[in-house]
Write a protein that holds these residues in place. Structure first.
Motif, short mmCIF file in Angstrom:
data_model
loop_
_atom_site.label_atom_id
_atom_site.label_comp_id
_atom_site.label_asym_id
_atom_site.label_seq_id
_atom_site.Cartn_x
_atom_site.Cartn_y
_atom_site.Cartn_z
N UNK A 1 -17.14 43.64 76.36
CA UNK A 1 -17.84 43.58 75.34
C UNK A 1 -19.18 43.11 75.31
N UNK A 2 -20.18 43.83 74.64
CA UNK A 2 -21.49 43.22 74.67
C UNK A 2 -22.06 43.15 73.28
N UNK A 3 -22.99 42.26 73.11
CA UNK A 3 -23.66 42.28 71.69
C UNK A 3 -25.18 42.08 72.19
N UNK A 4 -25.94 42.74 71.01
CA UNK A 4 -27.49 42.48 71.27
C UNK A 4 -28.06 42.17 69.86
N UNK A 5 -29.00 41.15 69.89
CA UNK A 5 -29.51 40.81 68.66
C UNK A 5 -30.70 41.58 68.30
N UNK A 6 -30.84 42.29 66.99
CA UNK A 6 -31.75 42.89 66.71
C UNK A 6 -32.71 42.18 65.91
N UNK A 7 -32.37 41.03 65.28
CA UNK A 7 -32.90 40.05 64.47
C UNK A 7 -32.57 38.77 64.27
N UNK A 8 -32.99 37.69 64.63
CA UNK A 8 -32.42 36.33 64.29
C UNK A 8 -33.21 35.17 63.56
N UNK A 9 -34.11 35.77 62.59
CA UNK A 9 -34.78 34.94 61.71
C UNK A 9 -34.06 35.10 60.20
N UNK A 10 -34.43 33.95 59.62
CA UNK A 10 -33.63 33.85 58.06
C UNK A 10 -34.61 34.18 57.09
N UNK A 11 -34.28 34.99 56.07
CA UNK A 11 -35.21 35.14 54.93
C UNK A 11 -36.16 36.06 55.16
N UNK A 12 -37.37 35.65 55.98
CA UNK A 12 -38.28 36.57 56.23
C UNK A 12 -38.53 36.76 57.98
N UNK A 13 -39.09 37.77 58.21
CA UNK A 13 -39.40 37.92 59.60
C UNK A 13 -40.60 37.05 60.18
N UNK A 14 -40.73 36.69 61.42
CA UNK A 14 -41.81 36.09 61.84
C UNK A 14 -42.25 37.12 63.22
N UNK A 15 -43.39 36.60 63.72
CA UNK A 15 -43.82 37.17 64.85
C UNK A 15 -43.15 37.58 65.85
N UNK A 16 -42.26 36.78 66.21
CA UNK A 16 -41.32 36.94 67.30
C UNK A 16 -39.62 37.18 66.97
N UNK A 17 -39.44 37.06 65.50
CA UNK A 17 -38.17 37.50 65.07
C UNK A 17 -38.05 38.23 63.85
N UNK A 18 -37.16 39.21 63.89
CA UNK A 18 -37.08 40.19 62.57
C UNK A 18 -35.80 39.41 61.97
N UNK A 19 -35.61 40.12 61.01
CA UNK A 19 -34.54 39.43 60.12
C UNK A 19 -33.15 40.05 60.52
N UNK A 20 -32.14 39.58 60.14
CA UNK A 20 -30.53 39.91 60.46
C UNK A 20 -30.33 41.26 61.13
N UNK A 21 -29.65 41.29 62.30
CA UNK A 21 -29.07 42.70 62.67
C UNK A 21 -28.64 42.22 63.95
N UNK A 22 -27.57 42.89 64.29
CA UNK A 22 -26.64 42.55 65.48
C UNK A 22 -25.89 43.93 66.02
N UNK A 23 -26.06 44.57 67.22
CA UNK A 23 -25.26 45.38 67.73
C UNK A 23 -24.18 45.00 68.71
N UNK A 24 -23.07 45.83 68.64
CA UNK A 24 -21.87 45.34 69.13
C UNK A 24 -21.32 46.72 69.66
N UNK A 25 -20.93 46.37 70.95
CA UNK A 25 -20.24 47.53 71.63
C UNK A 25 -19.13 47.15 72.63
#
Length: 322
Positions: A1-25
């Motif tokens: 199983x693997x996961x990939x993070x598509x966003x790791x910021x809370x509330x608002x995005x930053x230059x390096x982090x988008x808001x929440x999202x995670x892909x799982x396969x």
């Protein structure tokens, strides 16, 4: 199983982090699953090998915008790419209302069916081909859930010693037995697959939690879990200053819970944009130091586009090709 993070910021995005999202396969699967879909998720997908055509289901933890405002755009793009397969969207009741309202007001016409599932305490789903899904309620300002993903199929090795003792020579029949098929032997005996398969390993399991200020609510759900993905919006010091209103967790609280629960792999995410790289009280190092002081398992602080693989032995590792 693997996961990939598509966003790791809370509330608002930053230059390096988008808001929440995670892909799982699941291992070897051609399709994948999405947990949360904050604004900009489809842009993050363009920097991965994932396609909306292979997306099988979306699981929304709660209705707050940083976890679901990306849904309309992603659904529309999937339609423009001529997706035809049904898409499952699971989440609290407000999620379906939100999506249907956008579809109605924007006159969105999708060339594929949407299947909505209302998530509530005790909800499970066993219809997907490779994973069993369960949900547990959390503590937040709106209904919020954690999703558990458990693999269905576990490979089993042949009991070579017993095969040899029973005079069953190696050959194509061994492969059939390992695939669960009974075979007829030259002497007219029937060899049953179940008699020659060793017990399988423990199914791999990952729990991905939505926003939550009470990690102990996950005590039952993380039993026999290999990986817990949980928000760590603040350090404990900042959380005490912010107060209980936002109903988020600190790195310390999550780490202490994971240590008590015996979870072997902990991935922290959903960081307040106030935390930056470097040293000091408002740094990612401060979050990591706080968590490591309370937790002695394998600890990871997620970053956008980082992939992690969970092997058959329950060991989580960051992949270098992220």
């Amino acid at each position: 199983m693997d996961v990939q993070f598509l966003g790791t910021s809370s509330g608002t995005p930053s230059r390096s982090r988008n808001v929440a999202g995670l892909a799982l396969r699941a291992s070897g699967s051609k399709h994948w699953y999405l947990v949360d879909c904050g604004e900009g998720t489809q842009h993050r997908l363009l920097r991965t090998s994932l396609s909306v055509i292979g997306l099988r289901a979306i699981f929304i933890t709660h209705i707050h915008g940083d976890h679901c405002y990306g849904l309309p755009g992603l659904l529309a793009s999937a339609g423009l790419m001529n997706r035809s397969e049904p898409l499952l969207i699971a989440g609290p009741p407000a999620v379906e209302r939100f999506v249907r309202a956008v579809i109605d007001t924007t006159e969105l016409r999708l060339p594929y069916p949407l299947d909505f599932a209302t998530v509530e305490p005790g909800w499970t789903n066993d219809t997907l081909p490779d994973l069993r899904i369960d949900a547990a309620p959390l503590s937040h300002r709106v209904p919020s859930y954690a999703y558990g993903f458990t693999e269905k199929a576990v490979e089993r090795r042949l009991d070579i010693g017993r095969l040899e003792r029973d005079g069953i020579s190696s050959g194509p029949g061994w492969g059939q037995l390992q695939r669960g098929q009974d075979i007829e032997l030259p002497d007219c005996r029937v060899a049953r697959s179940a008699d020659y398969l060793l017990p399988g390993r423990q199914p791999r399991r990952i729990v991905v939690a939505g926003d939550n200020d009470t990690p102990m609510l996950l005590a039952e759900q993380v039993r026999d879990t290999h990986v817990l993905v949980h928000e760590a919006t603040y350090t404990e010091e900042v959380l005490q200053k912010v107060g209980p209103g936002p109903q988020h967790s600190s790195a310390q609280a999550v780490a202490a819970f994971a240590e008590t629960a015996g979870v072997p792999n902990l991935v922290l995410t959903h960081f307040s944009p106030r935390y930056q790289q470097g040293e000091g009280k408002l740094s990612m190092n401060a979050l990591e130091d706080e968590a490591r002081a309370a937790y002695h398992g394998a600890l990871f602080l997620a970053s956008d586009l980082q992939r992690y693989a969970l092997d058959r032995h329950g060991v989580l590792a960051a992949l270098a090709d992220a």
